[in-house]
Design a protein around this motif. Structure first.
Motif, PDB file in Angstrom:
ATOM      1  N   GLU A 285       0.829  -1.210   0.000  1.00 33.21           N
ATOM      2  CA  GLU A 285       0.000   0.000   0.000  1.00 33.21           C
ATOM      3  C   GLU A 285       0.864   1.259   0.000  1.00 33.21           C
ATOM      4  O   GLU A 285       0.578   2.220  -0.734  1.00 33.21           O
ATOM      5  CB  GLU A 285      -0.918  -0.012   1.218  1.00 33.21           C
ATOM      6  CG  GLU A 285      -2.009  -1.067   1.167  1.00 33.21           C
ATOM      7  CD  GLU A 285      -2.900  -1.010   2.393  1.00 33.21           C
ATOM      8  OE1 GLU A 285      -2.713  -0.085   3.213  1.00 33.21           O
ATOM      9  OE2 GLU A 285      -3.764  -1.892   2.544  1.00 33.21           O
ATOM     10  N   ASN A 286       1.913   1.280   0.815  1.00 33.96           N
ATOM     11  CA  ASN A 286       2.785   2.455   0.868  1.00 33.96           C
ATOM     12  C   ASN A 286       3.466   2.690  -0.468  1.00 33.96           C
ATOM     13  O   ASN A 286       3.599   3.837  -0.914  1.00 33.96           O
ATOM     14  CB  ASN A 286       3.834   2.275   1.957  1.00 33.96           C
ATOM     15  CG  ASN A 286       3.267   2.417   3.352  1.00 33.96           C
ATOM     16  OD1 ASN A 286       3.862   2.002   4.325  1.00 33.96           O
ATOM     17  ND2 ASN A 286       2.080   2.993   3.477  1.00 33.96           N
ATOM     18  N   TYR A 287       3.904   1.619  -1.139  1.00 31.54           N
ATOM     19  CA  TYR A 287       4.561   1.784  -2.433  1.00 31.54           C
ATOM     20  C   TYR A 287       3.580   2.312  -3.474  1.00 31.54           C
ATOM     21  O   TYR A 287       3.949   3.107  -4.342  1.00 31.54           O
ATOM     22  CB  TYR A 287       5.156   0.452  -2.889  1.00 31.54           C
ATOM     23  CG  TYR A 287       5.845   0.535  -4.229  1.00 31.54           C
ATOM     24  CD1 TYR A 287       7.093   1.150  -4.362  1.00 31.54           C
ATOM     25  CD2 TYR A 287       5.262   0.012  -5.374  1.00 31.54           C
ATOM     26  CE1 TYR A 287       7.722   1.242  -5.579  1.00 31.54           C
ATOM     27  CE2 TYR A 287       5.876   0.091  -6.595  1.00 31.54           C
ATOM     28  CZ  TYR A 287       7.115   0.709  -6.702  1.00 31.54           C
ATOM     29  OH  TYR A 287       7.732   0.804  -7.920  1.00 31.54           O
ATOM     30  N   THR A 288       2.337   1.884  -3.400  1.00 31.27           N
ATOM     31  CA  THR A 288       1.332   2.351  -4.354  1.00 31.27           C
ATOM     32  C   THR A 288       0.979   3.820  -4.130  1.00 31.27           C
ATOM     33  O   THR A 288       0.769   4.571  -5.097  1.00 31.27           O
ATOM     34  CB  THR A 288       0.067   1.486  -4.242  1.00 31.27           C
ATOM     35  OG1 THR A 288       0.412   0.111  -4.404  1.00 31.27           O
ATOM     36  CG2 THR A 288      -0.939   1.868  -5.309  1.00 31.27           C
ATOM     37  N   GLU A 289       0.951   4.249  -2.862  1.00 30.22           N
ATOM     38  CA  GLU A 289       0.524   5.611  -2.537  1.00 30.22           C
ATOM     39  C   GLU A 289       1.679   6.583  -2.367  1.00 30.22           C
ATOM     40  O   GLU A 289       1.453   7.724  -1.949  1.00 30.22           O
ATOM     41  CB  GLU A 289      -0.286   5.586  -1.231  1.00 30.22           C
ATOM     42  CG  GLU A 289      -1.520   4.703  -1.287  1.00 30.22           C
ATOM     43  CD  GLU A 289      -2.168   4.541   0.078  1.00 30.22           C
ATOM     44  OE1 GLU A 289      -1.583   5.058   1.053  1.00 30.22           O
ATOM     45  OE2 GLU A 289      -3.236   3.910   0.163  1.00 30.22           O
ATOM     46  N   VAL A 290       2.912   6.161  -2.658  1.00 33.29           N
ATOM     47  CA  VAL A 290       4.067   7.005  -2.341  1.00 33.29           C
ATOM     48  C   VAL A 290       4.090   8.291  -3.164  1.00 33.29           C
ATOM     49  O   VAL A 290       4.720   9.284  -2.766  1.00 33.29           O
ATOM     50  CB  VAL A 290       5.362   6.190  -2.546  1.00 33.29           C
ATOM     51  CG1 VAL A 290       5.677   6.021  -4.032  1.00 33.29           C
ATOM     52  CG2 VAL A 290       6.530   6.830  -1.821  1.00 33.29           C
TER      53      VAL A 290
ATOM     54  N   PRO B 140       9.475   9.236 -10.207  1.00 35.47           N
ATOM     55  CA  PRO B 140      10.564   9.728  -9.341  1.00 35.47           C
ATOM     56  C   PRO B 140      10.326   9.493  -7.858  1.00 35.47           C
ATOM     57  O   PRO B 140      11.258   9.068  -7.160  1.00 35.47           O
ATOM     58  CB  PRO B 140      10.626  11.214  -9.701  1.00 35.47           C
ATOM     59  CG  PRO B 140      10.166  11.279 -11.122  1.00 35.47           C
ATOM     60  CD  PRO B 140       9.116  10.226 -11.249  1.00 35.47           C
ATOM     61  N   PRO B 141       9.131   9.724  -7.294  1.00 34.10           N
ATOM     62  CA  PRO B 141       8.947   9.401  -5.863  1.00 34.10           C
ATOM     63  C   PRO B 141       9.146   7.925  -5.541  1.00 34.10           C
ATOM     64  O   PRO B 141       9.710   7.586  -4.505  1.00 34.10           O
ATOM     65  CB  PRO B 141       7.502   9.832  -5.588  1.00 34.10           C
ATOM     66  CG  PRO B 141       7.208  10.867  -6.610  1.00 34.10           C
ATOM     67  CD  PRO B 141       7.935  10.438  -7.833  1.00 34.10           C
ATOM     68  N   LYS B 142       8.694   7.044  -6.419  1.00 32.65           N
ATOM     69  CA  LYS B 142       8.877   5.616  -6.170  1.00 32.65           C
ATOM     70  C   LYS B 142      10.353   5.238  -6.217  1.00 32.65           C
ATOM     71  O   LYS B 142      10.820   4.419  -5.401  1.00 32.65           O
ATOM     72  CB  LYS B 142       8.087   4.800  -7.196  1.00 32.65           C
ATOM     73  CG  LYS B 142       6.577   4.870  -7.011  1.00 32.65           C
ATOM     74  CD  LYS B 142       5.856   4.005  -8.023  1.00 32.65           C
ATOM     75  CE  LYS B 142       4.336   4.053  -7.768  1.00 32.65           C
ATOM     76  NZ  LYS B 142       3.595   3.231  -8.747  1.00 32.65           N
TER      77      LYS B 142
ATOM     78  N   ASN C 261       1.834  10.374  -3.379  1.00 37.37           N
ATOM     79  CA  ASN C 261       1.093  11.411  -2.663  1.00 37.37           C
ATOM     80  C   ASN C 261       1.826  11.924  -1.430  1.00 37.37           C
ATOM     81  O   ASN C 261       1.306  12.805  -0.738  1.00 37.37           O
ATOM     82  CB  ASN C 261      -0.276  10.857  -2.230  1.00 37.37           C
ATOM     83  CG  ASN C 261      -1.096  10.363  -3.405  1.00 37.37           C
ATOM     84  OD1 ASN C 261      -1.031  10.927  -4.505  1.00 37.37           O
ATOM     85  ND2 ASN C 261      -1.863   9.311  -3.200  1.00 37.37           N
ATOM     86  N   PHE C 262       3.012  11.382  -1.131  1.00 35.65           N
ATOM     87  CA  PHE C 262       3.725  11.756   0.071  1.00 35.65           C
ATOM     88  C   PHE C 262       4.719  12.871  -0.204  1.00 35.65           C
ATOM     89  O   PHE C 262       5.170  13.063  -1.341  1.00 35.65           O
ATOM     90  CB  PHE C 262       4.464  10.549   0.665  1.00 35.65           C
ATOM     91  CG  PHE C 262       3.556   9.450   1.112  1.00 35.65           C
ATOM     92  CD1 PHE C 262       2.264   9.712   1.515  1.00 35.65           C
ATOM     93  CD2 PHE C 262       3.994   8.124   1.136  1.00 35.65           C
ATOM     94  CE1 PHE C 262       1.421   8.702   1.921  1.00 35.65           C
ATOM     95  CE2 PHE C 262       3.169   7.105   1.539  1.00 35.65           C
ATOM     96  CZ  PHE C 262       1.871   7.398   1.936  1.00 35.65           C
ATOM     97  N   LYS C 263       5.079  13.578   0.867  1.00 34.52           N
ATOM     98  CA  LYS C 263       6.112  14.603   0.777  1.00 34.52           C
ATOM     99  C   LYS C 263       7.494  13.958   0.799  1.00 34.52           C
ATOM    100  O   LYS C 263       7.641  12.778   1.098  1.00 34.52           O
ATOM    101  CB  LYS C 263       5.961  15.598   1.929  1.00 34.52           C
ATOM    102  CG  LYS C 263       4.633  16.339   1.943  1.00 34.52           C
ATOM    103  CD  LYS C 263       4.558  17.275   3.144  1.00 34.52           C
ATOM    104  CE  LYS C 263       3.219  17.995   3.195  1.00 34.52           C
ATOM    105  NZ  LYS C 263       3.115  18.888   4.386  1.00 34.52           N
ATOM    106  N   ALA C 264       8.515  14.788   0.515  1.00 34.31           N
ATOM    107  CA  ALA C 264       9.875  14.252   0.459  1.00 34.31           C
ATOM    108  C   ALA C 264      10.318  13.717   1.816  1.00 34.31           C
ATOM    109  O   ALA C 264      10.937  12.638   1.908  1.00 34.31           O
ATOM    110  CB  ALA C 264      10.837  15.334  -0.023  1.00 34.31           C
ATOM    111  N   SER C 265      10.006  14.433   2.898  1.00 32.20           N
ATOM    112  CA  SER C 265      10.402  13.973   4.231  1.00 32.20           C
ATOM    113  C   SER C 265       9.669  12.689   4.613  1.00 32.20           C
ATOM    114  O   SER C 265      10.237  11.807   5.273  1.00 32.20           O
ATOM    115  CB  SER C 265      10.110  15.060   5.265  1.00 32.20           C
ATOM    116  OG  SER C 265       8.721  15.396   5.264  1.00 32.20           O
ATOM    117  N   GLN C 266       8.409  12.551   4.200  1.00 30.08           N
ATOM    118  CA  GLN C 266       7.665  11.333   4.487  1.00 30.08           C
ATOM    119  C   GLN C 266       8.243  10.143   3.727  1.00 30.08           C
ATOM    120  O   GLN C 266       8.339   9.041   4.269  1.00 30.08           O
ATOM    121  CB  GLN C 266       6.195  11.520   4.115  1.00 30.08           C
ATOM    122  CG  GLN C 266       5.447  12.501   4.993  1.00 30.08           C
ATOM    123  CD  GLN C 266       4.003  12.687   4.545  1.00 30.08           C
ATOM    124  OE1 GLN C 266       3.728  12.915   3.369  1.00 30.08           O
ATOM    125  NE2 GLN C 266       3.087  12.582   5.482  1.00 30.08           N
TER     126      GLN C 266
END
Length: 587
Positions: free
Chosen positions: A364-369, A410-412, A371-376
């Motif tokens: 789930e975290n990998y799928t939603e990453v 890029p976030p992933k 939507n997260f900020k850089a620090s998160q």
């Protein structure tokens, strides 16, 4: 036996098996709010024939826990109104099995469940006080230390009713407990339970709200028997099929009993027809997440937080919700704290059911990453890297990561980078490489380390090289070289049928394409480090024209050093007109 009788026996066996499965399902799903619905559901099978299966299912459940003893007693008391054989068989088998195990000193937990069941039947009026007094006499005359706990279990459930029907016997039991407490030495737990029982006696045995069940008024059937004359019937004997020669007559008899029973308790029918209300405000979910968050923030150490979480006894299907709150709480920190990693380790070491919950939340975290900020992303990457390094969760979770340009963002990629950097910090590169090279894990790594497509191979090699882990791509490089060799061999065989001048013409273009691919690979590695989009770099490199360079050799520059220019400023020219020379000859 005739063929008709054989077919009838087969039919009866099928009915028996389906009845056993249905009764087991109803007993397993019995709760405080569905007693009447379960009562009506049991009447869908012939209880005149299947009452042995009801006793079997209840006794089987009591071997595990006594938590639902009051529910089973209420259900049986309702059935007793029309089919008293059900309650009689259950009470006799509970008492007989308890006496046998007590004499042999076996299975103390099951003894506690059986004695609790008998106390609940007595409290509801389905069992005579003589049976209870006989059981208490058996417990108080023995010198076993465990008898004190069993006596407390029985008096907690039957003490109030016993004080009403036989106050003298009730007071005698307490005097016996007081004398044993003074004359003998017990452990602290037993002394505390006896003290709590005396306190409950002073308060007239208050009933907890969890054991209060509202049932329609009904007349209970009282069962009485002698403990010495009981015979134990094994659980296998209770569920064993028996052929009934009067099968259809018994079916007609049960149909009339069923109609009368369901008419007597119309509440059961109303419960099944009630509307089901669903809470769509998510208030329960919000309250659950809030309680977990406050618990994590209010603990001083990871061990304390994990102990509090385990005391909640979250169901297996709810464990993933708790793990998700844990991961999101970790991501809210300014910098990563190992406190959350220690909490995760303690949870994973407690029971194997947590491993599945953590694997689900990782996906789930990998799928939603995105939507997260850089620090998160940084905190989550270090959190999961710590868990994977501890080996409580295996590298099988990498199956959800497909390292390719089309399926990553890029976030992933940054998220995966932080995971592997934390793995290197915890394990070291040699140990990490050894774990990645294990044979059993290879089927789960064929996406994060692709081996089928040359483009995905180059992409994965560039990615891990850019984050400083090129040593992990040695196998990928060998696979890429073998693919290129196969491609080159196939291309040479195809071109060997062409005229020689064609090969000479295409050779410079091929060398130019090879250099261009190498430059693109280097630029892709730089894009991973800088975070730029590789497609934009290629667009800038492409330019307006893609024609090959001229084959004319370039002019070499001279190796002679260039003359340095003087730094002295040039001399200004004077504005005074020059003096003309005289034309007069000198003397």
């Amino acid at each position: 036996m005739s063929s008709g009788a054989d077919s009838n026996e087969v039919y009866q066996q099928e009915i028996w098996v389906s009845s056993r499965e249905h009764i087991a399902y109803v007993i397993d799903n019995l709760e405080d709010d569905n007693v009447m619905a379960s009562y009506e559901s049991l009447y869908s099978v012939n209880l005149l024939r299947s009452h042995r299966l009801v006793s079997y299912a209840i006794l089987k459940s009591l071997e595990k826990s006594s938590r639902k003893a009051h529910l089973y007693a209420n259900l049986v008391s309702l059935i007793d109104c029309d089919i008293p054989e059900c309650g009689e068989l259950l009470a006799e088998q509970c008492a007989a099995q308890f006496v046998e195990w007590h004499r042999k000193g076996l299975n103390y937990a099951a003894q506690s469940s059986l004695i609790s069941m008998l106390g609940e039947l007595f409290k509801l009026g389905s069992l005579h006080e003589l049976v209870i007094l006989e059981l208490l006499q058996l417990l108080t005359t023995s010198d076993l230390v465990s008898n004190v706990g069993l006596t407390v279990d029985l008096m907690e459930r039957a003490g109030r009713t016993l004080s009403e029907v036989s106050p003298a016997a009730h007071d005698m039991i307490f005097e016996e407990l007081r004398s044993q407490l003074q004359m003998r030495s017990f452990d602290a737990k037993a002394e505390r339970r006896v003290s709590l029982l005396f306190d409950a006696r002073k308060k007239e045995y208050p009933v907890s709200a969890s054991q209060e069940i509202s049932l329609p008024p009904h007349d209970s059937v009282v069962h009485v028997f002698d403990l010495g004359e009981l015979k134990v019937v094994s659980l296998e004997g209770l569920q064993r099929f028996q052929y009934d020669a009067h099968f259809f007559e018994l079916e007609d008899q049960f149909e009339s009993i069923k109609n009368a029973a369901l008419e007597r308790f119309p509440v059961a029918k109303n419960e099944t027809d009630a509307f089901v209300v669903h809470d769509r405000t998510q208030s329960e979910d919000i309250q659950f997440k809030k309680s977990i968050y406050l618990l994590l923030k209010g603990s001083l150490s990871g061990e304390e937080a994990a102990h509090k979480l385990l005391k909640l006894r979250v169901r297996d299907e709810e464990k993933s919700r708790l793990v998700y709150v844990l991961a999101m709480t970790c991501s809210q920190e300014t910098t990563y704290s190992k406190y959350y990693g220690l909490v995760a380790e303690r949870l994973l070491s407690s029971h194997r059911a947590w491993k599945k919950a953590f694997a689900t939340v990782f996906e789930e975290n990998y799928t939603e990453v995105d939507n997260f900020k850089a620090s998160q992303i940084r905190s989550l990457g270090k959190f999961w890297g710590h868990i994977l390094a501890s080996d409580y969760v295996g590298f099988e979770v990498f199956e959800c990561i497909h390292m390719s340009e089309a399926e990553t963002t890029p976030p992933k990629r940054v998220y995966v980078k932080f995971i592997f950097q934390e793995l290197v910090a915890e394990l070291g590169i040699p140990n990490l490489k050894a774990r990645l090279d294990e044979s059993y894990i290879q089927p789960f790594l064929n996406k994060i380390f692709p081996t089928q497509s040359a483009a995905d191979l180059r992409f994965a090699i560039n990615f891990f090289t850019a984050i400083g882990l090129g040593i992990l791509t040695e196998n990928l490089r060998e696979t890429l070289f073998s693919l290129e060799a196969q491609f080159s061999a196939g291309e040479f065989e195809e071109k060997s049928h062409c005229p020689p001048h064609d090969l000479a013409i295409e050779a410079p273009a091929k060398s130019y394409v090879k250099k261009q691919e190498l430059s693109e690979e280097n630029q892709a590695a730089q894009d991973f480090v800088s975070g730029r989009d590789p497609s934009s770099s290629r667009a800038r490199k492409a330019g307006p024209s893609t024609r090959p360079r001229s084959r004319t050799p370039l002019r070499q520059r001279s190796r002679s050093p260039a003359r340095r220019r003087s730094r002295t400023p040039p001399r200004r020219r004077s504005r005074t007109p020059t003096r003309r020379r005289s034309r007069t000859p000198t003397r």
